[in-house]
Write a protein that holds these residues in place. Sequence first.
Motif, PDB file in Angstrom:
ATOM      1  N   LYS A   1     -33.983  15.455   8.376  1.00  0.00           N
ATOM      2  CA  LYS A   1     -34.172  16.850   8.759  1.00  0.00           C
ATOM      3  C   LYS A   1     -35.574  17.367   8.427  1.00  0.00           C
ATOM      4  CE  LYS A   1     -32.458  20.513  10.644  1.00  0.00           C
ATOM      5  NZ  LYS A   1     -32.082  20.486  12.064  1.00  0.00           N
ATOM      6  N   ARG A   2     -36.030  17.134   7.215  1.00  0.00           N
ATOM      7  CA  ARG A   2     -37.309  17.693   6.777  1.00  0.00           C
ATOM      8  C   ARG A   2     -38.522  16.968   7.361  1.00  0.00           C
ATOM      9  NH1 ARG A   2     -37.096  21.222   2.440  1.00  0.00           N
ATOM     10  NH2 ARG A   2     -35.073  21.389   1.389  1.00  0.00           N
ATOM     11  N   ASP A   3     -38.471  15.632   7.372  1.00  0.00           N
ATOM     12  CA  ASP A   3     -39.663  14.863   7.730  1.00  0.00           C
ATOM     13  C   ASP A   3     -39.680  14.386   9.182  1.00  0.00           C
ATOM     14  OD1 ASP A   3     -40.441  15.122   5.074  1.00  0.00           O
ATOM     15  OD2 ASP A   3     -39.384  13.284   4.493  1.00  0.00           O
ATOM     16  N   LEU A   4     -38.503  14.234   9.787  1.00  0.00           N
ATOM     17  CA  LEU A   4     -38.439  13.647  11.123  1.00  0.00           C
ATOM     18  C   LEU A   4     -37.926  14.603  12.186  1.00  0.00           C
ATOM     19  CD1 LEU A   4     -36.953  10.170  10.097  1.00  0.00           C
ATOM     20  CD2 LEU A   4     -39.359  10.788  10.390  1.00  0.00           C
ATOM     21  N   SER A   5     -37.591  15.835  11.788  1.00  0.00           N
ATOM     22  CA  SER A   5     -37.060  16.838  12.730  1.00  0.00           C
ATOM     23  C   SER A   5     -35.857  16.296  13.488  1.00  0.00           C
ATOM     24  CB  SER A   5     -38.142  17.285  13.717  1.00  0.00           C
ATOM     25  OG  SER A   5     -39.218  17.884  13.042  1.00  0.00           O
ATOM     26  N   ALA A   6     -34.998  15.600  12.751  1.00  0.00           N
ATOM     27  CA  ALA A   6     -33.794  15.008  13.340  1.00  0.00           C
ATOM     28  C   ALA A   6     -32.584  15.380  12.479  1.00  0.00           C
ATOM     29  CB  ALA A   6     -33.933  13.493  13.428  1.00  0.00           C
ATOM     30  N   THR A   7     -31.408  15.169  13.033  1.00  0.00           N
ATOM     31  CA  THR A   7     -30.178  15.512  12.324  1.00  0.00           C
ATOM     32  C   THR A   7     -29.258  14.300  12.271  1.00  0.00           C
ATOM     33  OG1 THR A   7     -30.307  17.811  13.074  1.00  0.00           O
ATOM     34  CG2 THR A   7     -28.185  17.048  12.239  1.00  0.00           C
ATOM     35  N   LEU A   8     -28.919  13.873  11.082  1.00  0.00           N
ATOM     36  CA  LEU A   8     -27.985  12.771  10.885  1.00  0.00           C
ATOM     37  C   LEU A   8     -26.567  13.284  11.103  1.00  0.00           C
ATOM     38  CD1 LEU A   8     -27.551   9.826   9.981  1.00  0.00           C
ATOM     39  CD2 LEU A   8     -27.512  10.651   7.617  1.00  0.00           C
ATOM     40  N   ILE A   9     -25.807  12.662  12.010  1.00  0.00           N
ATOM     41  CA  ILE A   9     -24.496  13.202  12.365  1.00  0.00           C
ATOM     42  C   ILE A   9     -23.329  12.270  12.061  1.00  0.00           C
ATOM     43  CG2 ILE A   9     -25.399  14.731  14.145  1.00  0.00           C
ATOM     44  CD1 ILE A   9     -24.570  12.636  16.225  1.00  0.00           C
ATOM     45  N   ALA A  10     -23.569  10.955  11.962  1.00  0.00           N
ATOM     46  CA  ALA A  10     -22.430  10.054  11.770  1.00  0.00           C
ATOM     47  C   ALA A  10     -22.887   8.699  11.257  1.00  0.00           C
ATOM     48  CB  ALA A  10     -21.655   9.883  13.073  1.00  0.00           C
ATOM     49  N   VAL A  11     -21.919   7.962  10.668  1.00  0.00           N
ATOM     50  CA  VAL A  11     -22.164   6.608  10.176  1.00  0.00           C
ATOM     51  C   VAL A  11     -21.003   5.725  10.619  1.00  0.00           C
ATOM     52  CG1 VAL A  11     -22.498   5.129   8.163  1.00  0.00           C
ATOM     53  CG2 VAL A  11     -23.414   7.468   8.163  1.00  0.00           C
ATOM     54  N   ARG A  12     -21.308   4.539  11.121  1.00  0.00           N
ATOM     55  CA  ARG A  12     -20.268   3.573  11.487  1.00  0.00           C
ATOM     56  C   ARG A  12     -20.389   2.352  10.589  1.00  0.00           C
ATOM     57  NH1 ARG A  12     -19.932  -0.848  14.974  1.00  0.00           N
ATOM     58  NH2 ARG A  12     -22.000  -0.412  15.858  1.00  0.00           N
ATOM     59  N   ARG A  13     -19.330   2.100   9.824  1.00  0.00           N
ATOM     60  CA  ARG A  13     -19.297   0.936   8.939  1.00  0.00           C
ATOM     61  C   ARG A  13     -18.958  -0.312   9.738  1.00  0.00           C
ATOM     62  NH1 ARG A  13     -21.580   3.736   4.700  1.00  0.00           N
ATOM     63  NH2 ARG A  13     -20.450   5.702   4.410  1.00  0.00           N
ATOM     64  N   PRO A  14     -19.533  -1.473   9.412  1.00  0.00           N
ATOM     65  CA  PRO A  14     -19.277  -2.690  10.190  1.00  0.00           C
ATOM     66  C   PRO A  14     -17.831  -3.164  10.134  1.00  0.00           C
ATOM     67  CG  PRO A  14     -20.553  -3.184   8.209  1.00  0.00           C
ATOM     68  CD  PRO A  14     -20.509  -1.695   8.336  1.00  0.00           C
ATOM     69  N   ASP A  15     -17.083  -2.768   9.108  1.00  0.00           N
ATOM     70  CA  ASP A  15     -15.696  -3.217   8.971  1.00  0.00           C
ATOM     71  C   ASP A  15     -14.679  -2.153   9.360  1.00  0.00           C
ATOM     72  OD1 ASP A  15     -16.432  -1.577   6.923  1.00  0.00           O
ATOM     73  OD2 ASP A  15     -15.304  -2.655   5.365  1.00  0.00           O
ATOM     74  N   GLN A  16     -15.124  -1.084  10.006  1.00  0.00           N
ATOM     75  CA  GLN A  16     -14.226   0.003  10.387  1.00  0.00           C
ATOM     76  C   GLN A  16     -14.350   0.284  11.875  1.00  0.00           C
ATOM     77  OE1 GLN A  16     -14.898   3.440   7.927  1.00  0.00           O
ATOM     78  NE2 GLN A  16     -14.533   2.345   6.002  1.00  0.00           N
ATOM     79  N   VAL A  17     -13.216   0.678  12.484  1.00  0.00           N
ATOM     80  CA  VAL A  17     -13.201   0.986  13.908  1.00  0.00           C
ATOM     81  C   VAL A  17     -13.691   2.404  14.146  1.00  0.00           C
ATOM     82  CG1 VAL A  17     -11.760   1.214  15.963  1.00  0.00           C
ATOM     83  CG2 VAL A  17     -11.323  -0.638  14.334  1.00  0.00           C
ATOM     84  N   LYS A  18     -13.213   3.345  13.336  1.00  0.00           N
ATOM     85  CA  LYS A  18     -13.579   4.741  13.524  1.00  0.00           C
ATOM     86  C   LYS A  18     -14.953   5.031  12.925  1.00  0.00           C
ATOM     87  CE  LYS A  18      -8.906   6.665  13.835  1.00  0.00           C
ATOM     88  NZ  LYS A  18      -7.970   7.682  13.293  1.00  0.00           N
ATOM     89  N   ILE A  19     -15.603   6.010  13.504  1.00  0.00           N
ATOM     90  CA  ILE A  19     -16.922   6.433  13.046  1.00  0.00           C
ATOM     91  C   ILE A  19     -16.773   7.627  12.113  1.00  0.00           C
ATOM     92  CG2 ILE A  19     -19.140   7.392  13.792  1.00  0.00           C
ATOM     93  CD1 ILE A  19     -18.885   5.810  16.355  1.00  0.00           C
ATOM     94  N   ASP A  20     -17.510   7.598  11.031  1.00  0.00           N
ATOM     95  CA  ASP A  20     -17.473   8.685  10.053  1.00  0.00           C
ATOM     96  C   ASP A  20     -18.439   9.782  10.506  1.00  0.00           C
ATOM     97  OD1 ASP A  20     -17.184  10.291   7.855  1.00  0.00           O
ATOM     98  OD2 ASP A  20     -18.194   8.953   6.442  1.00  0.00           O
ATOM     99  N   VAL A  21     -17.883  10.786  11.208  1.00  0.00           N
ATOM    100  CA  VAL A  21     -18.696  11.892  11.702  1.00  0.00           C
ATOM    101  C   VAL A  21     -18.880  12.919  10.587  1.00  0.00           C
ATOM    102  CG1 VAL A  21     -18.879  13.709  13.444  1.00  0.00           C
ATOM    103  CG2 VAL A  21     -17.821  11.510  14.034  1.00  0.00           C
ATOM    104  N   ASN A  22     -20.086  13.453  10.477  1.00  0.00           N
ATOM    105  CA  ASN A  22     -20.441  14.411   9.430  1.00  0.00           C
ATOM    106  C   ASN A  22     -20.056  13.863   8.052  1.00  0.00           C
ATOM    107  OD1 ASN A  22     -21.420  16.765   8.265  1.00  0.00           O
ATOM    108  ND2 ASN A  22     -19.488  17.882   8.554  1.00  0.00           N
ATOM    109  N   PRO A  23     -20.641  12.742   7.642  1.00  0.00           N
ATOM    110  CA  PRO A  23     -20.274  12.108   6.368  1.00  0.00           C
ATOM    111  C   PRO A  23     -20.622  12.984   5.173  1.00  0.00           C
ATOM    112  CG  PRO A  23     -22.285  11.134   7.239  1.00  0.00           C
ATOM    113  CD  PRO A  23     -21.774  12.057   8.296  1.00  0.00           C
ATOM    114  N   ALA A  24     -19.879  12.792   4.091  1.00  0.00           N
ATOM    115  CA  ALA A  24     -20.118  13.569   2.868  1.00  0.00           C
ATOM    116  C   ALA A  24     -21.477  13.210   2.276  1.00  0.00           C
ATOM    117  CB  ALA A  24     -19.013  13.291   1.860  1.00  0.00           C
ATOM    118  N   LEU A  25     -22.131  14.187   1.682  1.00  0.00           N
ATOM    119  CA  LEU A  25     -23.454  13.953   1.098  1.00  0.00           C
ATOM    120  C   LEU A  25     -23.387  12.993  -0.085  1.00  0.00           C
ATOM    121  CD1 LEU A  25     -24.986  17.548   1.223  1.00  0.00           C
ATOM    122  CD2 LEU A  25     -25.396  15.641   2.780  1.00  0.00           C
ATOM    123  N   THR A  26     -22.206  12.829  -0.665  1.00  0.00           N
ATOM    124  CA  THR A  26     -22.049  11.915  -1.811  1.00  0.00           C
ATOM    125  C   THR A  26     -21.863  10.456  -1.369  1.00  0.00           C
ATOM    126  OG1 THR A  26     -19.675  12.404  -1.819  1.00  0.00           O
ATOM    127  CG2 THR A  26     -21.086  13.720  -3.275  1.00  0.00           C
TER     128      THR A  26
END
Length: 357
Positions: free
Chosen positions: A293-318
């Motif tokens: 957000k600060r340096d690249l003017s972009a927004t991180l929205i989701a993470v997909r783990r290689p061993d999971q089918v579903k995508i983690d949308v809006n992942p927790a900051l922790t």
Amino acid sequence: MLLYRVRRLLASLFIKASASTVIFAVAGYVASCYLLLSAVGESDLTAPGNFIYWLVVTASTVGYGDLSPVTPAGKLVVVAWVIPLGLSLFAMVITQVGFAVSEFAQRGKRGLRMTDHKNHTVIIGWNGTRTLRLIELLRSKTNGAAAEIVLCVEADIENPMPGKIDFVRVESFSHIEGMQRAGLADAARIIIDNPLDDVTLTTALFCDKLSPRSHKTAYFQDENVGELLRAHCPNIECIPSVAVELLAKSSLDPGSARLHRQLLDSTYGMTQYSVEYRGEQPLPIAALFDRFKRDLSATLIAVRRPDQVKIDVNPALTARVGKGDMLYYIAAQRLDEKQCFDIKTQAEEGVGQCLPD
């Protein structure tokens, strides 16, 4: 009149003649000219450094005049044999070369030529304006260095975008010899988009066998067919039709259709991209979110783990990102992998600023 008929006969013969026949005739012409000129005493013309030069200049009607026959018999040989036959052969050689160049270009336009790309994108299927739009999105400058694109179709059409993409036309999408012309084995990405789901299914199975290392995506109108493919080939990404879901979402949240379209359109405004983390050290989502957000003017929205089918949308900051995780973000253009994950250097700079002078 007789000379005209001879030339027409030669033209008819050489237009239909093979390349080997033309080469043999030219060789015979050169040899006969040399022997005739030598026999009449034209030693200057038959000298090793002069003969080929003079013959080409004479047969092509350029005629510089720096070399010419000096004996009456030599002039007769040139007038009766060298020039008439040379003009015909020269014209026929130029014609054959023109035919060869034209045939080569037409084979590429008709999709009959072998491609030699590596790490390219292959689009299998033709859906008219839909396919043209797909090519436009893939070639968008915001995607970074776009790979070469090869369109592979069964339809009886010519290359719809000559000079911009390569084109291959096959009898069947499961015909090995025809599909090999598209370079499937060396492709980085294969997109399968056919109007018929059963053709898409068989094509996807064929491509998975012929090109196991490429990333393959297949579009299905019937999601059940896509699930069937996913059961046999889990590495193929099946894209179902989302028309019904988007219709419901737009009715409840007005403007959703326009929003989703813009997120998928890489030719205008902010759109969605992905990047894979290949580092060994896990990274915190909070630091990555701040970096984007600060340096690249972009927004991180989701993470997909290689061993999971579903995508983690809006992942927790922790949460943390590990090796092999795929991050999805919204930005004006595709970001470099090093840019995205360069947060360690930034942390070191922060520590350096806190140290006393």
